[in-house]
Write a protein that holds these residues in place. Structure first.
Motif, PDB file in Angstrom:
ATOM      1  N   ASN A 172       0.873  -1.181   0.000  1.00  0.00           N
ATOM      2  CA  ASN A 172       0.000   0.000   0.000  1.00  0.00           C
ATOM      3  C   ASN A 172       0.908   1.228   0.000  1.00  0.00           C
ATOM      4  O   ASN A 172       1.316   1.718   1.054  1.00  0.00           O
ATOM      5  N   ALA A 173       1.255   1.679  -1.194  1.00  0.00           N
ATOM      6  CA  ALA A 173       2.261   2.721  -1.325  1.00  0.00           C
ATOM      7  C   ALA A 173       1.845   4.020  -0.648  1.00  0.00           C
ATOM      8  O   ALA A 173       2.679   4.725  -0.068  1.00  0.00           O
ATOM      9  N   GLU A 174       0.570   4.350  -0.710  1.00  0.00           N
ATOM     10  CA  GLU A 174       0.110   5.600  -0.118  1.00  0.00           C
ATOM     11  C   GLU A 174       0.371   5.612   1.382  1.00  0.00           C
ATOM     12  O   GLU A 174       0.844   6.606   1.949  1.00  0.00           O
ATOM     13  N   GLU A 175       0.073   4.496   2.042  1.00  0.00           N
ATOM     14  CA  GLU A 175       0.298   4.427   3.486  1.00  0.00           C
ATOM     15  C   GLU A 175       1.775   4.231   3.804  1.00  0.00           C
ATOM     16  O   GLU A 175       2.306   4.860   4.721  1.00  0.00           O
ATOM     17  N   ALA A 176       2.455   3.359   3.056  1.00  0.00           N
ATOM     18  CA  ALA A 176       3.851   3.049   3.351  1.00  0.00           C
ATOM     19  C   ALA A 176       4.766   4.250   3.129  1.00  0.00           C
ATOM     20  O   ALA A 176       5.833   4.359   3.748  1.00  0.00           O
ATOM     21  N   CYS A 177       4.369   5.160   2.229  1.00  0.00           N
ATOM     22  CA  CYS A 177       5.201   6.324   1.909  1.00  0.00           C
ATOM     23  C   CYS A 177       4.699   7.609   2.569  1.00  0.00           C
ATOM     24  O   CYS A 177       5.192   8.690   2.247  1.00  0.00           O
ATOM     25  N   ALA A 178       3.744   7.506   3.469  1.00  0.00           N
ATOM     26  CA  ALA A 178       3.244   8.700   4.154  1.00  0.00           C
ATOM     27  C   ALA A 178       4.391   9.400   4.879  1.00  0.00           C
ATOM     28  O   ALA A 178       5.110   8.782   5.665  1.00  0.00           O
ATOM     29  N   GLY A 179       4.610  10.662   4.594  1.00  0.00           N
ATOM     30  CA  GLY A 179       5.676  11.438   5.224  1.00  0.00           C
ATOM     31  C   GLY A 179       6.993  11.425   4.480  1.00  0.00           C
ATOM     32  O   GLY A 179       7.907  12.200   4.805  1.00  0.00           O
ATOM     33  N   ILE A 180       7.123  10.567   3.467  1.00  0.00           N
ATOM     34  CA  ILE A 180       8.412  10.441   2.788  1.00  0.00           C
ATOM     35  C   ILE A 180       8.769  11.700   2.009  1.00  0.00           C
ATOM     36  O   ILE A 180       9.944  12.019   1.792  1.00  0.00           O
ATOM     37  N   VAL A 181       7.754  12.472   1.591  1.00  0.00           N
ATOM     38  CA  VAL A 181       7.992  13.683   0.816  1.00  0.00           C
ATOM     39  C   VAL A 181       8.750  14.728   1.628  1.00  0.00           C
ATOM     40  O   VAL A 181       9.335  15.677   1.052  1.00  0.00           O
ATOM     41  N   GLU A 182       8.780  14.581   2.935  1.00  0.00           N
ATOM     42  CA  GLU A 182       9.499  15.526   3.799  1.00  0.00           C
ATOM     43  C   GLU A 182      11.013  15.303   3.775  1.00  0.00           C
ATOM     44  O   GLU A 182      11.770  16.080   4.359  1.00  0.00           O
ATOM     45  N   PHE A 183      11.455  14.240   3.118  1.00  0.00           N
ATOM     46  CA  PHE A 183      12.886  13.938   3.043  1.00  0.00           C
ATOM     47  C   PHE A 183      13.393  14.210   1.628  1.00  0.00           C
ATOM     48  O   PHE A 183      12.738  13.864   0.642  1.00  0.00           O
ATOM     49  N   SER A 184      14.563  14.805   1.521  1.00  0.00           N
ATOM     50  CA  SER A 184      15.113  15.135   0.206  1.00  0.00           C
ATOM     51  C   SER A 184      15.788  13.934  -0.447  1.00  0.00           C
ATOM     52  O   SER A 184      15.823  13.825  -1.675  1.00  0.00           O
TER      53      SER A 184
END
Length: 233
Positions: A42-54
């Protein structure tokens, strides 16, 4: 004890063969790739918050070597391919469990994929894990890196024959970054270290996307002689 691990996804890159791939990824590679997740993730849940990392760490498998033997001693290319050191003092792809790691820059987060920059992996490489790059912990000042202390330099000027230039103009319509990729890969002199900084009569080729780039090298210059589109087998 043994453990079974399964890929969380696969990454698709411009590179379909090992020769010419930039080593160590981020900082040396300008190539972009897309990591596509497996259906059960479940990419949406597994990647939640990942956009905050460069940047991200990708843990992957050298899958083309998965069925090949490994050795306690290896010959790193940076040492000219002649001197042997322990496999755990290297980043050789011939390892006990065949695992590699690379830092990449996060470009975009899709519904079922991540777009990243700075890849140094063959297209189709299985990704086993993703971890955020933590700047204060993962970048260590005054670290010692033995034979790989300094980044390799781009040593060659790149020129194109008229034939190659004409084909390049057409290919640029399909692959917007192919000029930059060819220049970066060839300028770094992908030959073995013992051949670098030497004239060489041999014609080499690196494959970028579905294009074979044929080139020869003098002491300080690489000539792109031809660009050949490889037809699917």
């Amino acid at each position: 004890m043994s453990a079974e691990i399964k890929p969380v996804g696969h990454i698709f890159t411009p590179f379909t063969q090992k020769f010419g791939i930039p080593r160590q990824g981020a900082g040396l590679s300008i190539a972009r790739g897309e990591l596509v997740f497996e259906p059960e993730i479940n990419a949406e849940e597994a990647c939640a918050g990942i956009v905050e990392f460069s940047h991200l760490w990708l843990i992957f498998q050298f899958h083309q070597h998965a069925d090949k033997p490994w050795s306690n001693k290896v010959r790193p290319p940076r040492l000219g391919g002649n001197n042997k050191i322990g496999v755990f003092a290297s980043r050789s792809s011939f390892r006990p469990n065949g695992l590699g790691m690379s830092v990449v820059k996060l470009i975009d987060v899709g519904v079922r994929s991540l777009k990243v920059e700075g890849v140094d992996m063959i297209s189709g490489t299985p990704i086993f894990d993703i971890k955020p790059y933590i700047a204060y912990a993962d970048a260590i000042d005054n670290a010692k890196s033995a034979y790989a202390q300094d980044a390799p330099e781009n040593t060659l000027a790149v020129k194109y024959t008229e034939q190659a230039r004409l084909k390049l103009n057409a290919l640029s319509q399909k692959y917007s970054d192919i000029v930059a990729l060819i220049d970066a890969v060839v300028a770094s002199d992908p030959r073995p270290a013992y051949k670098q900084k030497k004239a060489d009569e041999k014609q080499y080729h690196v494959r970028i996307y579905d294009v074979d780039v044929l080139f020869t090298i003098s002491a300080t210059q690489a000539s792109i002689n031809d660009l050949i589109v490889v037809k699917p087998s």
